[in-house]
Design a protein around this motif. Structure first.
Motif, mmCIF file in Angstrom:
data_model
loop_
_atom_site.group_PDB
_atom_site.id
_atom_site.type_symbol
_atom_site.label_atom_id
_atom_site.label_comp_id
_atom_site.label_asym_id
_atom_site.label_seq_id
_atom_site.Cartn_x
_atom_site.Cartn_y
_atom_site.Cartn_z
ATOM 1 N N LYS A 412 0.825 -1.205 0.000
ATOM 2 C CA LYS A 412 0.000 0.000 0.000
ATOM 3 C C LYS A 412 0.861 1.257 0.000
ATOM 4 O O LYS A 412 0.558 2.240 -0.677
ATOM 5 C CB LYS A 412 -0.913 -0.027 1.226
ATOM 6 C CG LYS A 412 -1.920 1.108 1.263
ATOM 7 C CD LYS A 412 -2.854 0.976 2.459
ATOM 8 C CE LYS A 412 -3.861 2.119 2.489
ATOM 9 N NZ LYS A 412 -4.775 2.022 3.658
ATOM 10 N N GLU A 413 1.977 1.222 0.751
ATOM 11 C CA GLU A 413 2.878 2.368 0.770
ATOM 12 C C GLU A 413 3.474 2.616 -0.609
ATOM 13 O O GLU A 413 3.594 3.767 -1.052
ATOM 14 C CB GLU A 413 3.989 2.141 1.791
ATOM 15 C CG GLU A 413 3.527 2.223 3.237
ATOM 16 C CD GLU A 413 4.651 1.946 4.203
ATOM 17 O OE1 GLU A 413 5.778 1.649 3.742
ATOM 18 O OE2 GLU A 413 4.424 2.036 5.427
ATOM 19 N N SER A 414 3.871 1.538 -1.301
ATOM 20 C CA SER A 414 4.433 1.691 -2.641
ATOM 21 C C SER A 414 3.403 2.273 -3.598
ATOM 22 O O SER A 414 3.719 3.136 -4.424
ATOM 23 C CB SER A 414 4.933 0.335 -3.154
ATOM 24 O OG SER A 414 5.937 -0.180 -2.324
ATOM 25 N N SER A 417 2.939 5.898 -2.761
ATOM 26 C CA SER A 417 4.099 6.672 -3.198
ATOM 27 C C SER A 417 4.065 6.898 -4.702
ATOM 28 O O SER A 417 4.386 7.995 -5.187
ATOM 29 C CB SER A 417 5.384 5.941 -2.796
ATOM 30 O OG SER A 417 6.518 6.619 -3.268
ATOM 31 N N ALA A 418 3.671 5.844 -5.468
ATOM 32 C CA ALA A 418 3.580 5.994 -6.921
ATOM 33 C C ALA A 418 2.510 7.014 -7.303
ATOM 34 O O ALA A 418 2.701 7.833 -8.212
ATOM 35 C CB ALA A 418 3.290 4.637 -7.564
ATOM 36 N N LYS A 419 1.367 6.967 -6.580
ATOM 37 C CA LYS A 419 0.309 7.933 -6.875
ATOM 38 C C LYS A 419 0.760 9.358 -6.559
ATOM 39 O O LYS A 419 0.475 10.300 -7.310
ATOM 40 C CB LYS A 419 -0.937 7.590 -6.077
ATOM 41 C CG LYS A 419 -1.651 6.322 -6.543
ATOM 42 C CD LYS A 419 -2.887 6.058 -5.706
ATOM 43 C CE LYS A 419 -3.614 4.800 -6.177
ATOM 44 N NZ LYS A 419 -4.816 4.508 -5.345
ATOM 45 N N ALA A 420 1.455 9.523 -5.454
ATOM 46 C CA ALA A 420 1.929 10.857 -5.094
ATOM 47 C C ALA A 420 2.944 11.369 -6.113
ATOM 48 O O ALA A 420 2.941 12.544 -6.488
ATOM 49 C CB ALA A 420 2.554 10.821 -3.696
ATOM 50 N N GLN A 421 3.809 10.458 -6.565
ATOM 51 C CA GLN A 421 4.793 10.866 -7.570
ATOM 52 C C GLN A 421 4.104 11.239 -8.882
ATOM 53 O O GLN A 421 4.478 12.217 -9.540
ATOM 54 C CB GLN A 421 5.795 9.734 -7.795
ATOM 55 C CG GLN A 421 6.929 10.093 -8.725
ATOM 56 C CD GLN A 421 7.927 8.949 -8.851
ATOM 57 O OE1 GLN A 421 7.726 7.874 -8.308
ATOM 58 N NE2 GLN A 421 9.002 9.189 -9.582
ATOM 59 N N GLU A 422 3.104 10.439 -9.246
ATOM 60 C CA GLU A 422 2.372 10.736 -10.476
ATOM 61 C C GLU A 422 1.648 12.072 -10.371
ATOM 62 O O GLU A 422 1.622 12.871 -11.321
ATOM 63 C CB GLU A 422 1.380 9.609 -10.751
ATOM 64 C CG GLU A 422 0.625 9.767 -12.059
ATOM 65 C CD GLU A 422 -0.328 8.610 -12.312
ATOM 66 O OE1 GLU A 422 -1.093 8.682 -13.294
ATOM 67 O OE2 GLU A 422 -0.304 7.645 -11.519
#
Length: 741
Positions: A412-414, A417-422
């Motif tokens: 879930k953290e990964s 993190s991917a959504k935040a980066q996107e």
């Protein structure tokens, strides 16, 4: 009457209290005198002989009930109860006691107790040991009466898993009791601040070094180069002189004071086995010669912290790395552990992992479960990974902090993190940048950038082959990655110079030996005569024909020979003899040296030769002219490997006219040499890729049948000729990487 009875009862109780006080004082006085006698003996005697052994007590019964273990002996005995750092284990030592018939593991089905492991310890002193494995951390209560020791385990939810350290041992000790006399329980000893005496004690096959203090001591003991034993005792001072005399195998004792410890060094005469035990206010080092049977290892009797320090040299201790470095050693599996748990919560077990390794540990609140395990000499990281896999847990290591959480949490953290980066990329403004391409094909670079997935979904790329440039429009954060990629792709292609040598060596040797001789005889009546055959050559001396005519290959201007003749005055008898010999030697050498340069992985060809017109009859019956190539040709394709070797696919051809080969329909014969291979060569080295060695040898003899085979005399009736021809072909290759100046 009642008042008188109470008065008598109080009087009897007072007498009983006085009796107990007197017994306690007498026992205390005995202990004091024994201690003073021991100190006096230590200071005045270099070697202390062991006393006559007493008959040992024997355990006659071990009874296990819910949360209770009862030990029964045939005589009064002393006992020591301590916790070795494992909250799920209790150890009971009984000096001078035999385990009797209880020499096997006792498995319990009662509450609070999992199993009991009895064992007999022979060194450094004779004792019985019982290891009790608990179902949960418990508070220990003991009661001793009439040779019966009753131990109760009161369950308690542990507030904190105790660290594996000898400084936190719980030790309770009871003194020797007489029959029908209650045992006086002593308070745990305080930590020692001084060493009060050092003495020796000799026993069968061993010498014991007794170090006594004013409290408990935690020694770090380790060997040094096989002939020394170093004992470090922290936070104490030495308040006693060293013994003036020592006992073999000791050679001497030295001491040194450091800021936080006293170091004692035992110098040995030879390599010696040793055991160490720390009981009460004493440290005992038992020395035993290597040739004798070794006693149980001291490491097994020490807590975990002492096991670690016992294997360290002084240099390693003085340069010991920080706690973070120690944590990394455990994470890399350089240290082993021993665990034995049954149906225990994994959270305190994980905390125990952290205590042993020194790692900073964070456990996610969702980590739950109970486990049973028994690890013996298992690498720390392997044991931890086994627990994590069993409960679908994962870990992340940042510095010396280990974070443990369920795998779903990490996933879930990964994802977050991917959504935040996107989201950050979508909010970032677009920029445009032009990248010049100097050496590589711009189309190839474009394809590499697209396949690398460096560009964001908002990015675009365009190329201009005319100017060899690449235009990229995307968020600014991707440009450094593209520059790093171009630094690897846009490089000048290295070049390779390939030099070939074709060496041909031809030699021939001819040996020719011939003989001619004849004679004539004329009778006096001129009716009889003897001479040579008229079809043969004539001798130069007599002018008559030869009987044997096998001339050699010598001719005018070449060869050697001589003539011999005899003629009588009457000219009725004559002899002609001619010998001829010739040896011909010939040697020829042809060297061809083509060279060519090409880029890495590029094909190259160099050719030199002639085209010979050849007439050919067509199917229509007409004559056409074609050309046949007679060339020296070199074809190569090199590849430079990462270690600066050169892998070459190479083909060499050499063809030339050969007048010795008859032509057919006007097509001349040719002599052709060819080699095709793949080789790997170091830069600048020369190797032979092919070679042909050919020998033609011919021998011939011509002579008179029968007579030519007579030993020695046969040479007068024959001609001998020998011819040897050799042809040698070698092909050499030398590649060189051409570097930019």
């Amino acid at each position: 009457m009642r008042h008188g009875a109470n008065k008598i009862k109080n009087k009897e109780q007072g007498k009983w209290q006085c009796f107990k006080i007197m017994a306690f004082c007498s026992l205390l006085l005995c202990f004091t005198l024994l201690a003073l006698w021991g100190c006096a003996t230590t200071k005045t005697t270099g070697v202390k002989e062991s006393l006559e052994p007493k008959e040992a007590s024997v355990i006659t019964g071990i009874d296990v009930q819910n949360h209770t273990v009862t030990l029964t002996g045939n005589k009064p005995f002393i006992y020591t109860i301590y916790r070795p750092g494992d909250p799920y284990k209790v150890v009971i030592d009984l000096p001078d006691v035999s385990i009797g018939a209880f020499d096997k593991k006792i498995v319990s089905d009662k509450e609070g107790i999992t199993e009991i492991v009895p064992s007999q310890v022979n060194s450094p002193s004779f004792m019985a040991r019982l290891e009790i494995l608990l179902q949960s951390p418990s508070v220990i209560e003991q009661e001793y009466k009439d040779n019966v020791l009753k131990i109760r385990m009161k369950e308690e939810a542990p507030k904190e898993v105790p660290a594996v350290s000898t400084e936190t041992e719980e030790v309770s000790k009871a003194g020797l009791s007489m029959p029908d006399t209650p045992v006086v329980e002593q308070k745990p000893l305080q930590k020692a601040t001084e060493i009060s005496s050092i003495s020796f004690e000799r026993s069968a096959g061993a010498v014991k070094v007794l170090i006594k203090g004013n409290g408990t001591m935690t020694p770090n003991v380790f060997p040094l180069r096989g002939d020394r034993i170093v004992i470090d005792i922290p936070d104490v001072v030495l308040n006693t002189p060293l013994p003036s005399e020592v006992v073999s195998p000791l050679k001497g004792i030295r001491s040194g004071k450091y800021e936080d410890k006293i170091r004692l060094v035992l110098d040995l005469k030879e390599k010696t086995n040793f055991d160490v035990a720390s009981t009460g206010d004493s440290v005992v080092i038992a020395l035993q010669k290597s040739g004798e049977e070794a006693s149980p290892s001291s490491v097994a009797q020490l807590p975990v912290e002492q096991v670690e320090t016992a294997t360290e040299t002084p240099e390693e201790k003085e340069s010991e790395i920080s706690m973070g470095g120690k944590c990394r050693e455990y994470l890399e599996g350089k240290e082993n552990i021993n665990f034995d748990f049954q149906d225990q919560d994994i959270v305190p077990i994980l905390r125990l992992f952290a205590d042993i390794s020194g790692c900073n540990l964070f456990i996610h609140p969702d980590v739950k479960g109970r486990a049973t395990m028994k690890f013996k000499d298992v690498p720390w990281n392997q044991a931890l990974e086994t627990i994590l896999k069993t409960f679908s847990l994962g870990k992340s290591v940042e510095g010396n902090i280990v974070r443990i959480a369920p795998l779903t949490v990490f996933a879930k953290e990964s994802e977050e993190s991917a959504k935040a980066q996107e989201a950050g990329i979508k909010a970032e403004p677009l920029a445009t940048k032009i990248f010049p391409i100097s050496y590589a094909d711009v189309s190839v670079v474009e394809s590499a950038v697209k396949n690398s997935k460096i560009l964001t979904p908002r990015g675009s790329i365009n190329v201009d082959k005319r100017t060899s440039t690449m235009l990229i429009k995307d968020v600014g954060s991707v440009f450094p990655e593209i520059e790093n990629l171009l630094a690897s792709l846009d490089k000048p292609t290295p070049q390779v110079l390939i030099e070939a040598r074709i060496v041909e060596v031809n030699t021939n040797e001819v040996n020719d030996l011939g003989i001619q001789w004849g004679t004539f005889l004329k009778g006096t009546n001129t009716l009889t005569s003897l001479g040579g055959f008229t079809g043969l050559n004539s001798g130069t001396f007599t002018g008559d024909k030869f009987l044997v005519d096998f001339p050699g290959g010598a001719s005018a201007g070449s060869g050697a020979g001589f003539t011999f003749g005899i003629l009588n005055p009457a000219k009725t008898m004559g002899l002609d003899l001619q010998l001829a010999a010739v040896e011909t030697l010939g040697q020829g050498k042809v060297i061809s040296n083509p060279r060519i340069m090409t880029v890495d992985n590029g094909k190259a060809k160099i050719l030199q030769g002639k085209s010979i017109p050849v007439r050919k009859l067509t199917t229509e019956g007409t004559v056409s002219t074609e050309f046949k190539d007679v060339n020296l040709e070199l074809n190569v394709q090199p590849h430079i490997t990462p270690d600066n070797s050169i892998s070459i696919s190479i083909e060499i051809k050499k063809e030339e006219l050969d007048p010795t080969v008859p032509s057919i329909e006007g097509v001349p014969g040719t002599d052709k040499k060819e080699a095709k291979t793949d080789v790997i060569i170091k830069d600048g080295e020369t190797i032979v890729i092919g070679g042909i060695y050919k020998i033609n040898k011919a021998e011939s003899e011509t002579g008179v049948p029968g007579l030519m085979k007579i030993p020695l005399l046969g040479w007068l009736f024959k001609n001998y000729k020998e011819s040897v021809t050799t042809a040698e072909l070698l092909m050499f290759i030398t590649p060189r990487i051409v570097r930019k100046p």
